[in-house]
Design a protein around this motif. Structure first.
Motif, PDB file in Angstrom:
ATOM      1  N   GLU A   1       0.967  -1.013  -0.560  1.00 31.69           N
ATOM      2  CA  GLU A   1      -0.153  -0.039  -0.196  1.00 31.69           C
ATOM      3  C   GLU A   1       0.976   0.830  -0.170  1.00 31.69           C
ATOM      4  OE1 GLU A   1      -2.922  -0.464   3.314  1.00 31.69           O
ATOM      5  OE2 GLU A   1      -3.699  -1.897   2.698  1.00 31.69           O
ATOM      6  N   THR A   2       1.950   1.036   0.576  1.00 28.32           N
ATOM      7  CA  THR A   2       2.880   2.169   0.395  1.00 28.32           C
ATOM      8  C   THR A   2       4.395   1.913  -0.421  1.00 28.32           C
ATOM      9  OG1 THR A   2       3.829   1.505   2.642  1.00 28.32           O
ATOM     10  CG2 THR A   2       2.422   3.207   2.933  1.00 28.32           C
ATOM     11  N   ALA A   3       4.328   1.149  -0.579  1.00 28.60           N
ATOM     12  CA  ALA A   3       5.416   1.046  -2.060  1.00 28.60           C
ATOM     13  C   ALA A   3       6.053   1.895  -3.140  1.00 28.60           C
ATOM     14  CB  ALA A   3       5.588  -1.019  -3.199  1.00 28.60           C
ATOM     15  N   PRO A   4       6.935   2.843  -3.002  1.00 24.68           N
ATOM     16  CA  PRO A   4       6.919   3.461  -4.465  1.00 24.68           C
ATOM     17  C   PRO A   4       5.990   2.754  -5.688  1.00 24.68           C
ATOM     18  CG  PRO A   4       8.671   2.866  -3.586  1.00 24.68           C
ATOM     19  CD  PRO A   4       8.059   1.985  -3.106  1.00 24.68           C
ATOM     20  N   VAL A   5       5.402   4.012  -6.456  1.00 23.14           N
ATOM     21  CA  VAL A   5       5.071   3.197  -8.000  1.00 23.14           C
ATOM     22  C   VAL A   5       5.824   4.166  -9.034  1.00 23.14           C
ATOM     23  CG1 VAL A   5       3.157   3.415  -9.237  1.00 23.14           C
ATOM     24  CG2 VAL A   5       2.630   3.684  -6.913  1.00 23.14           C
ATOM     25  N   SER A   6       5.962   3.235  -9.979  1.00 27.21           N
ATOM     26  CA  SER A   6       6.671   3.103 -11.386  1.00 27.21           C
ATOM     27  C   SER A   6       6.287   4.722 -12.128  1.00 27.21           C
ATOM     28  CB  SER A   6       6.452   2.320 -12.036  1.00 27.21           C
ATOM     29  OG  SER A   6       7.118   2.778 -13.385  1.00 27.21           O
ATOM     30  N   ALA A   7       7.266   5.387 -12.054  1.00 33.86           N
ATOM     31  CA  ALA A   7       7.336   6.013 -12.852  1.00 33.86           C
ATOM     32  C   ALA A   7       6.234   6.364 -14.284  1.00 33.86           C
ATOM     33  CB  ALA A   7       8.385   7.286 -13.285  1.00 33.86           C
ATOM     34  N   ILE A   8       6.247   5.248 -14.497  1.00 34.74           N
ATOM     35  CA  ILE A   8       5.900   4.948 -16.018  1.00 34.74           C
ATOM     36  C   ILE A   8       4.553   3.968 -15.927  1.00 34.74           C
ATOM     37  CG2 ILE A   8       8.038   5.297 -18.144  1.00 34.74           C
ATOM     38  CD1 ILE A   8       8.002   1.974 -17.848  1.00 34.74           C
ATOM     39  N   ALA A   9       3.868   3.906 -14.740  1.00 29.43           N
ATOM     40  CA  ALA A   9       2.783   3.206 -14.090  1.00 29.43           C
ATOM     41  C   ALA A   9       1.452   3.032 -15.421  1.00 29.43           C
ATOM     42  CB  ALA A   9       2.218   3.573 -12.978  1.00 29.43           C
ATOM     43  N   GLY A  10       1.816   2.268 -15.581  1.00 29.86           N
ATOM     44  CA  GLY A  10       0.607   1.191 -16.992  1.00 29.86           C
ATOM     45  C   GLY A  10       0.289   1.859 -18.071  1.00 29.86           C
ATOM     46  N   PHE A  11       1.563   2.335 -18.753  1.00 24.86           N
ATOM     47  CA  PHE A  11       2.070   1.828 -20.155  1.00 24.86           C
ATOM     48  C   PHE A  11       2.732   0.586 -20.379  1.00 24.86           C
ATOM     49  CE2 PHE A  11       5.624   2.193 -23.153  1.00 24.86           C
ATOM     50  CZ  PHE A  11       5.597   2.389 -23.907  1.00 24.86           C
ATOM     51  N   SER A  12       1.903   0.234 -21.283  1.00 23.86           N
ATOM     52  CA  SER A  12       2.226  -0.868 -22.332  1.00 23.86           C
ATOM     53  C   SER A  12       3.167  -0.594 -23.674  1.00 23.86           C
ATOM     54  CB  SER A  12       1.633  -1.588 -22.467  1.00 23.86           C
ATOM     55  OG  SER A  12       0.422  -1.559 -22.960  1.00 23.86           O
ATOM     56  N   TRP A  13       3.417  -1.597 -24.193  1.00 24.56           N
ATOM     57  CA  TRP A  13       4.800  -0.759 -25.478  1.00 24.56           C
ATOM     58  C   TRP A  13       4.174  -1.662 -26.674  1.00 24.56           C
ATOM     59  CZ3 TRP A  13      10.047  -3.106 -27.120  1.00 24.56           C
ATOM     60  CH2 TRP A  13      10.484  -2.652 -28.473  1.00 24.56           C
ATOM     61  N   ASP A  14       3.889  -1.297 -27.393  1.00 22.92           N
ATOM     62  CA  ASP A  14       3.558  -2.115 -28.938  1.00 22.92           C
ATOM     63  C   ASP A  14       4.849  -1.610 -29.543  1.00 22.92           C
ATOM     64  OD1 ASP A  14       2.938  -2.830 -31.034  1.00 22.92           O
ATOM     65  OD2 ASP A  14       0.907  -1.742 -31.465  1.00 22.92           O
ATOM     66  N   SER A  15       5.384  -3.050 -29.554  1.00 15.75           N
ATOM     67  CA  SER A  15       7.023  -3.300 -30.190  1.00 15.75           C
ATOM     68  C   SER A  15       6.348  -3.895 -31.826  1.00 15.75           C
ATOM     69  CB  SER A  15       7.501  -4.730 -29.487  1.00 15.75           C
ATOM     70  OG  SER A  15       6.928  -5.857 -29.673  1.00 15.75           O
ATOM     71  N   SER A  16       5.221  -3.776 -32.389  1.00 14.48           N
ATOM     72  CA  SER A  16       5.335  -4.467 -33.100  1.00 14.48           C
ATOM     73  C   SER A  16       5.927  -3.344 -34.922  1.00 14.48           C
ATOM     74  CB  SER A  16       3.931  -4.487 -34.427  1.00 14.48           C
ATOM     75  OG  SER A  16       3.290  -2.906 -33.954  1.00 14.48           O
ATOM     76  N   ASN A  17       6.559  -2.495 -34.302  1.00 14.78           N
ATOM     77  CA  ASN A  17       7.371  -1.948 -35.765  1.00 14.78           C
ATOM     78  C   ASN A  17       8.805  -1.753 -34.900  1.00 14.78           C
ATOM     79  OD1 ASN A  17       5.190  -0.018 -36.432  1.00 14.78           O
ATOM     80  ND2 ASN A  17       5.289   1.418 -35.289  1.00 14.78           N
ATOM     81  N   VAL A  18       8.515  -2.860 -34.182  1.00 19.54           N
ATOM     82  CA  VAL A  18      10.804  -2.559 -34.223  1.00 19.54           C
ATOM     83  C   VAL A  18      10.438  -4.435 -34.195  1.00 19.54           C
ATOM     84  CG1 VAL A  18      11.252  -0.640 -34.549  1.00 19.54           C
ATOM     85  CG2 VAL A  18      10.624  -2.159 -32.188  1.00 19.54           C
ATOM     86  N   SER A  19       9.737  -5.305 -35.111  1.00 22.84           N
ATOM     87  CA  SER A  19      10.209  -7.056 -34.226  1.00 22.84           C
ATOM     88  C   SER A  19      10.829  -7.464 -34.955  1.00 22.84           C
ATOM     89  CB  SER A  19       8.513  -7.923 -34.484  1.00 22.84           C
ATOM     90  OG  SER A  19       8.324  -7.439 -35.666  1.00 22.84           O
ATOM     91  N   ALA A  20      11.322  -7.197 -36.244  1.00 17.69           N
ATOM     92  CA  ALA A  20      12.455  -7.416 -36.395  1.00 17.69           C
ATOM     93  C   ALA A  20      13.903  -7.258 -35.856  1.00 17.69           C
ATOM     94  CB  ALA A  20      12.895  -7.131 -37.788  1.00 17.69           C
ATOM     95  N   GLN A  21      13.998  -6.053 -35.285  1.00 19.86           N
ATOM     96  CA  GLN A  21      15.047  -5.352 -34.439  1.00 19.86           C
ATOM     97  C   GLN A  21      15.326  -6.587 -32.720  1.00 19.86           C
ATOM     98  OE1 GLN A  21      13.306  -4.025 -35.758  1.00 19.86           O
ATOM     99  NE2 GLN A  21      14.582  -1.837 -36.610  1.00 19.86           N
ATOM    100  N   ILE A  22      13.962  -6.453 -32.810  1.00 21.83           N
ATOM    101  CA  ILE A  22      13.764  -7.558 -31.329  1.00 21.83           C
ATOM    102  C   ILE A  22      14.477  -8.811 -31.520  1.00 21.83           C
ATOM    103  CG2 ILE A  22      12.231  -8.500 -29.827  1.00 21.83           C
ATOM    104  CD1 ILE A  22      10.893  -5.262 -29.802  1.00 21.83           C
ATOM    105  N   ALA A  23      13.696  -9.499 -32.348  1.00 23.36           N
ATOM    106  CA  ALA A  23      14.064 -10.881 -32.506  1.00 23.36           C
ATOM    107  C   ALA A  23      15.666 -10.819 -32.809  1.00 23.36           C
ATOM    108  CB  ALA A  23      13.775 -11.588 -34.372  1.00 23.36           C
ATOM    109  N   GLN A  24      16.874  -9.629 -33.486  1.00 26.09           N
ATOM    110  CA  GLN A  24      18.114 -10.150 -33.720  1.00 26.09           C
ATOM    111  C   GLN A  24      18.362  -9.554 -32.394  1.00 26.09           C
ATOM    112  OE1 GLN A  24      19.752  -7.330 -36.617  1.00 26.09           O
ATOM    113  NE2 GLN A  24      18.388  -7.033 -37.198  1.00 26.09           N
ATOM    114  N   ILE A  25      18.029  -8.795 -31.369  1.00 26.83           N
ATOM    115  CA  ILE A  25      18.441  -8.861 -30.358  1.00 26.83           C
ATOM    116  C   ILE A  25      18.489 -10.052 -28.827  1.00 26.83           C
ATOM    117  CG2 ILE A  25      17.937  -7.417 -27.286  1.00 26.83           C
ATOM    118  CD1 ILE A  25      17.427  -4.942 -29.394  1.00 26.83           C
ATOM    119  N   ASN A  26      17.233 -10.825 -29.782  1.00 24.35           N
ATOM    120  CA  ASN A  26      17.254 -11.769 -28.661  1.00 24.35           C
ATOM    121  C   ASN A  26      18.398 -13.073 -29.350  1.00 24.35           C
ATOM    122  OD1 ASN A  26      14.837 -11.892 -26.947  1.00 24.35           O
ATOM    123  ND2 ASN A  26      13.663 -12.167 -28.233  1.00 24.35           N
ATOM    124  N   ALA A  27      18.452 -13.053 -30.741  1.00 23.55           N
ATOM    125  CA  ALA A  27      19.419 -14.372 -31.010  1.00 23.55           C
ATOM    126  C   ALA A  27      20.619 -13.702 -30.672  1.00 23.55           C
ATOM    127  CB  ALA A  27      19.667 -14.026 -32.270  1.00 23.55           C
TER     128      ALA A  27
END
Length: 493
Positions: A417-443
Motif C-alpha cells: 500500500e505504501t510501496a513506491p510506484v513506477s513513474a511509467i505506471a500503466g504504460f505498455s509498449w506496442d513493439s510491432s514496429n521493431v519486431s525485426a530488431q527485437i528478434a536480432q537482440i534475442n538472437a
C-alpha cells in the motif's frame, strides 16, 4: 490491433465446437496452456480428474491443463494451435509481444460485470498497471508478490554455527562475502556456497522494465525517470554483476553455472547453498530447500508494470467471437482465484495423497506434503497466491524448526500500500514496429547474459561494452526510439 490469421480463428472455432460435442452439453471443456521449466507434473492426469470433479459440480466446467517450456509454447503458437487460456508474463510467453500481435482477448468490457468477485481480489492500482496503453485489459494478474522484492536465501543454521547474523535487509551483495568465505572453508572439494544456474533471478529487478525481451525500460530514481534506456545501464545491476565475478574469482561459485538449468541445482540437505529469487518478507523457503532457511532482501518492494505482468493469465482473442465461451472462461478463472479447495488442489495435488492440512499447533491450517507422488507445478502461474495455504515442513510441525508466518500475505500486501510506484505506471509498449530488431537482440543476448548472470568468463567492465555494441548493431537504438516515442505520447509530453 488484432492480427490473428483467419486460419487460426477457423481452427479455434472448430476446436470449440468439438469441445462442446459430447454426452453432456452443459459441461464446458476449456483448455489452459501454462509453463514449466523442464518439468511436467507426472501426476497431472490424476490431479486434473479431481479438479474437474470439483469444477464440474460448482460451475459446470472442466479444464485440460497443458504444460510448455518457452520454446514449446512459441512453437505451439506459431504452428496455429490455440488454447482458451494462456499463462503469460514479462519473462515467459511475452505479454507485450502477444498483445502487439493481437493474440489475447480484451476482457476490460466484461470482467467487472461477469466476474465481480475476481475483480475484488486486487486493488484498482494493480488492475491499472495490468492495462495496456489503449485502455484494454488483456490478462488477469496473479495475486502474488506483484510489487517485486528481490531476496537471497541461505541455510540459517550454517550462518548461526559460523557466528554470522545476516540482517533482514542488505544494501549490497558484497556484504555476504565474509560469510561465504568462512562457509567455503568448511566445505570439501567441488562444493560451493553459491550454487547458480544460467539464470540468476532478481539480479536486475532494480530496473523498471518496459520489455524484457528488448532489455529496455527506465531507471527509478534517475534525474529523468521516464527516459528509456537499456537495462545494462543500471548501476545497481552492474554492482551485482561485479560481485558475482568477484565471487567466481574467489572460488565461491560452482564453475559449471553457465551450463546448468534452474532445475539442475541441488536443493537437498547435502547441498545447502545460497539461493537467489523473488519472494516477500516472511516467505519460508524451508519446504523447498529441505532445510531450515532464512532470507535477506536487497531490493523492493516496488510497484511497477513489470512486476504486475510478471505472472498473468490471458484468453485467446478468438473467444471474442464466442462471448458465451469467454464468459465461462472468465468464470473459471474467478473460481480459481476465489475457491480455496480448488486452489489448494491446483497447487499441491490431492488432499490425503499428496498432502494434508495440519490440524493443531502453531502450524494449524498449513499444508504438509506427504512425500508421495509427483506433482509440483508453478504455483505462481496459477492464480491467487494468498488464497492457497502456506506449506510447512515436518520439522516445523514438530517444533524442531520455527513455524512460518502464517499471516505473511497480510503483512506483504500492507507494505504494498505504501510501496513506491513506477513513474511509467500503466504504460505498455506496442513493439510491432521493431519486431525485426527485437528478434536480432534475442538472437545475441543469451550468450552475454549467461556470463553476467553467473559471473563466469569476462570481467563485466569489458564484457558489458562489447554486449552494448552488439545490441546497438542489432538495432537497439531503433527499439529505444520507438518505445520512447510511445511513452512520451502516453505521458502527454
Amino acid at each position: 490491433m488484432k492480427k490473428v490469421l483467419s486460419l487460426v480463428i477457423a481452427m479455434v472455432l472448430l476446436l470449440s465446437l468439438c469441445s462442446f460435442a459430447g454426452a453432456d452439453d452443459e459441461i464446458v471443456k476449456l483448455t489452459w496452456a501454462t509453463g514449466h521449466e523442464g518439468y511436467v507434473p507426472a501426476d497431472n492426469a490424476m490431479v486434473l480428474e479431481k479438479l474437474n470433479e470439483i469444477s464440474r459440480e460448482a460451475i459446470g466446467v472442466e479444464v485440460d491443463i497443458k504444460y510448455f517450456t518457452e520454446d514449446e509454447m512459441q512453437l505451439s503458437i506459431n504452428s496455429g494451435e490455440v488454447y482458451d487460456m494462456y499463462f503469460t508474463a514479462s519473462w515467459y510467453n511475452n505479454f507485450n509481444s502477444n498483445v502487439s500481435k493481437g493474440l489475447f482477448a480484451n476482457i476490460a468490457p466484461y470482467i467487472q460485470e461477469w466476474t465481480p468477485e475476481l475483480y475484488a481480489t486486487m486493488p484498482e492500482t494493480v488492475w491499472s498497471l495490468a492495462k495496456s496503453s489503449d485502455g484494454g485489459l488483456y490478462a488477469i494478474p496473479v495475486k502474488k508478490d506483484y510489487a517485486p522484492e528481490s531476496i537471497i536465501h541461505y541455510p540459517a543454521r550454517v550462518a548461526e554455527e559460523l557466528g554470522f547474523e545476516i540482517p533482514d535487509v542488505i544494501d549490497s551483495w558484497d556484504e555476504l562475502t565474509d560469510f561465504l568465505v568462512a562457509w567455503k572453508a568448511t566445505m570439501g572439494d567441488n562444493q560451493y556456497p553459491v550454487m547458480l544456474s544460467n539464470v540468476t533471478y532478481g539480479i536486475d529487478y532494480s530496473f523498471d522494465f518496459i520489455d524484457r525481451d528488448a532489455l529496455i525500460g527506465v531507471m527509478p530514481g534517475a534525474e529523468d525517470a521516464t527516459k528509456v534506456v537499456c537495462s545494462l545501464e543500471d548501476p545497481k545491476a552492474f554492482e551485482r554483476y561485479m560481485t558475482l565475478y568477484k565471487w567466481n574469482s574467489m572460488g565461491l561459485v560452482n564453475p559449471d553455472a553457465a551450463t546448468l538449468g534452474f532445475t539442475a541445482i541441488a536443493t537437498d540437505a547435502d547441498h545447502q547453498h545460497l539461493g537467489f529469487d523473488l519472494a516477500w518478507d516472511h516467505y519460508d523457503w524451508s519446504p523447498t530447500t529441505g532445510y531450515y532457511t532464512k532470507m535477506t532482501r536487497y531490493e523492493g518492494p516496488f510497484l511497477n508494470t513489470d512486476g504486475v505482468t510478471g505472472a498473468m493469465n490471458a484468453f485467446s482473442v478468438t473467444l471474442e467471437e464466442d462471448l458465451p465461451r469467454l464468459k465461462k472462461a472468465l468464470e473459471y478463472q474467478q473460481f480459481v482465484n476465489t475457491n480455496k479447495e480448488y486452489r489448494d488442489t491446483l497447487r499441491y495435488g490431492i488432499e490425503g495423497y499428496h498432502w494434508n492440512y495440519v490440524t493443531e499447533g502453531p502450524c494449524a491450517g498449513a499444508v504438509l506434503k506427504t512425500g508421495v507422488g509427483d506433482y509440483a507445478p508453478w504455483a505462481f502461474a496459477q492464480g491467487n497466491y494468498e488464497l492457497s495455504s502456506i506449506e510447512v515442513t515436518q520439522a516445523q510441525v514438530d517444533g524442531t524448526d520455527p513455524a512460518p508466518y502464517l499471516d505473511q500475505w497480510e503483512v506483504y500486501f500492507k507494505a504494498c500500500e505504501t510501496a513506491p510506484v513506477s513513474a511509467i505506471a500503466g504504460f505498455s509498449w506496442d513493439s510491432s514496429n521493431v519486431s525485426a530488431q527485437i528478434a536480432q537482440i534475442n538472437a545475441i543476448k543469451d550468450e552475454y547474459l549467461v556470463q553476467l548472470n553467473t559471473g563466469t568468463g569476462e570481467n563485466p567492465e569489458t564484457l558489458i561494452p562489447r554486449f552494448m555494441q552488439a545490441l546497438n548493431d542489432a538495432g537497439l537504438q531503433d527499439v529505444i526510439n520507438d518505445a520512447q516515442a510511445q511513452l512520451d505520447a502516453y505521458l502527454g509530453k
